[in-house]
Design a protein around this motif. Structure first.
Motif, PDB file in Angstrom:
ATOM      1  N   GLU A  66       0.830  -1.212   0.000  1.00  0.00           N
ATOM      2  CA  GLU A  66       0.000   0.000   0.000  1.00  0.00           C
ATOM      3  C   GLU A  66       0.861   1.258   0.000  1.00  0.00           C
ATOM      4  OE1 GLU A  66      -2.772  -0.128   3.228  1.00  0.00           O
ATOM      5  OE2 GLU A  66      -3.722  -1.968   2.499  1.00  0.00           O
ATOM      6  N   TYR A  67       1.928   1.253   0.780  1.00  0.00           N
ATOM      7  CA  TYR A  67       2.833   2.406   0.822  1.00  0.00           C
ATOM      8  C   TYR A  67       3.475   2.633  -0.538  1.00  0.00           C
ATOM      9  CZ  TYR A  67       6.969   5.153   1.890  1.00  0.00           C
ATOM     10  OH  TYR A  67       7.952   6.110   1.886  1.00  0.00           O
ATOM     11  N   GLU A  69       2.320   1.681  -3.454  1.00  0.00           N
ATOM     12  CA  GLU A  69       1.289   2.141  -4.382  1.00  0.00           C
ATOM     13  C   GLU A  69       1.038   3.638  -4.218  1.00  0.00           C
ATOM     14  OE1 GLU A  69      -2.092  -0.331  -3.583  1.00  0.00           O
ATOM     15  OE2 GLU A  69      -1.451  -1.877  -5.008  1.00  0.00           O
ATOM     16  N   GLN A  70       1.016   4.116  -2.984  1.00  0.00           N
ATOM     17  CA  GLN A  70       0.825   5.551  -2.742  1.00  0.00           C
ATOM     18  C   GLN A  70       1.987   6.352  -3.301  1.00  0.00           C
ATOM     19  OE1 GLN A  70       0.281   5.918   1.474  1.00  0.00           O
ATOM     20  NE2 GLN A  70      -1.804   5.085   1.440  1.00  0.00           N
ATOM     21  N   ARG A  71       3.216   5.848  -3.110  1.00  0.00           N
ATOM     22  CA  ARG A  71       4.397   6.555  -3.656  1.00  0.00           C
ATOM     23  C   ARG A  71       4.348   6.598  -5.174  1.00  0.00           C
ATOM     24  NH1 ARG A  71      10.121   4.991  -1.621  1.00  0.00           N
ATOM     25  NH2 ARG A  71      10.566   6.667  -3.078  1.00  0.00           N
ATOM     26  N   ILE A  72       3.959   5.478  -5.787  1.00  0.00           N
ATOM     27  CA  ILE A  72       3.877   5.438  -7.250  1.00  0.00           C
ATOM     28  C   ILE A  72       2.825   6.425  -7.751  1.00  0.00           C
ATOM     29  CG2 ILE A  72       3.139   3.993  -9.194  1.00  0.00           C
ATOM     30  CD1 ILE A  72       4.557   1.643  -7.798  1.00  0.00           C
ATOM     31  N   ASN A  73       1.691   6.464  -7.057  1.00  0.00           N
ATOM     32  CA  ASN A  73       0.643   7.407  -7.453  1.00  0.00           C
ATOM     33  C   ASN A  73       1.135   8.849  -7.356  1.00  0.00           C
ATOM     34  OD1 ASN A  73      -1.259   5.461  -8.084  1.00  0.00           O
ATOM     35  ND2 ASN A  73      -2.142   5.440  -6.025  1.00  0.00           N
ATOM     36  N   LYS A  74       1.871   9.174  -6.296  1.00  0.00           N
ATOM     37  CA  LYS A  74       2.404  10.530  -6.135  1.00  0.00           C
ATOM     38  C   LYS A  74       3.414  10.850  -7.232  1.00  0.00           C
ATOM     39  CE  LYS A  74       1.849  10.888  -1.128  1.00  0.00           C
ATOM     40  NZ  LYS A  74       2.539  10.963   0.180  1.00  0.00           N
ATOM     41  N   GLU A  76       3.567   9.486 -10.208  1.00  0.00           N
ATOM     42  CA  GLU A  76       2.834   9.612 -11.468  1.00  0.00           C
ATOM     43  C   GLU A  76       2.162  10.975 -11.572  1.00  0.00           C
ATOM     44  OE1 GLU A  76       0.198   6.260 -11.409  1.00  0.00           O
ATOM     45  OE2 GLU A  76       1.638   4.961 -12.451  1.00  0.00           O
ATOM     46  N   LEU A  77       1.576  11.436 -10.458  1.00  0.00           N
ATOM     47  CA  LEU A  77       0.940  12.759 -10.472  1.00  0.00           C
ATOM     48  C   LEU A  77       1.963  13.857 -10.734  1.00  0.00           C
ATOM     49  CD1 LEU A  77      -1.651  12.517  -7.549  1.00  0.00           C
ATOM     50  CD2 LEU A  77      -2.113  12.710 -10.000  1.00  0.00           C
ATOM     51  N   LYS A  78       3.137  13.749 -10.127  1.00  0.00           N
ATOM     52  CA  LYS A  78       4.195  14.744 -10.346  1.00  0.00           C
ATOM     53  C   LYS A  78       4.639  14.725 -11.808  1.00  0.00           C
ATOM     54  CE  LYS A  78       6.188  14.977  -5.738  1.00  0.00           C
ATOM     55  NZ  LYS A  78       7.368  14.715  -4.897  1.00  0.00           N
ATOM     56  N   GLN A  79       4.775  13.544 -12.376  1.00  0.00           N
ATOM     57  CA  GLN A  79       5.199  13.450 -13.774  1.00  0.00           C
ATOM     58  C   GLN A  79       4.138  14.024 -14.700  1.00  0.00           C
ATOM     59  OE1 GLN A  79       6.262   9.400 -14.615  1.00  0.00           O
ATOM     60  NE2 GLN A  79       8.379   9.697 -13.935  1.00  0.00           N
TER      61      GLN A  79
END
Length: 87
Positions: A66-67, A69-74, A76-79
């Motif tokens: 879960e951690y 996945e949250q980092r990947i989502n962040k 991806e949003l930054k990119q």
């Protein structure tokens, strides 16, 4: 008559010896069942311990996933934001 008494004594002796042997084996069987019961309780305790350890490990692994996945989502949003700013 003496011959009959001798046969009775011999038969009684053989019966006693055979009953003693049967009693010995029953005693051994009882001891084996007692040991088996103790071993079964040990196996049950060990199984419960392993189950709780694996459950804890599974929960920890889920937390890590879960951690990540949250980092990947962040990331991806930054990119996506950086890509939008470049255009």
């Amino acid at each position: 008559m003496a011959n009959e008494i001798t046969l009775s004594v011999l038969f009684g002796f053989i019966s006693s010896v055979l009953l003693g042997i049967v009693a010995y084996f029953i005693k051994q069987l009882h001891a084996d069942f007692r040991k088996m019961g103790e071993n079964l309780s040990d196996v049950k305790t060990t199984g419960m311990l392993i189950r709780s350890e694996s459950k804890t490990s599974h929960e920890l692994l889920n937390q890590k996933v879960e951690y990540l996945e949250q980092r990947i989502n962040k990331i991806e949003l930054k990119q996506i934001k950086n890509h939008d700013h470049e255009k």
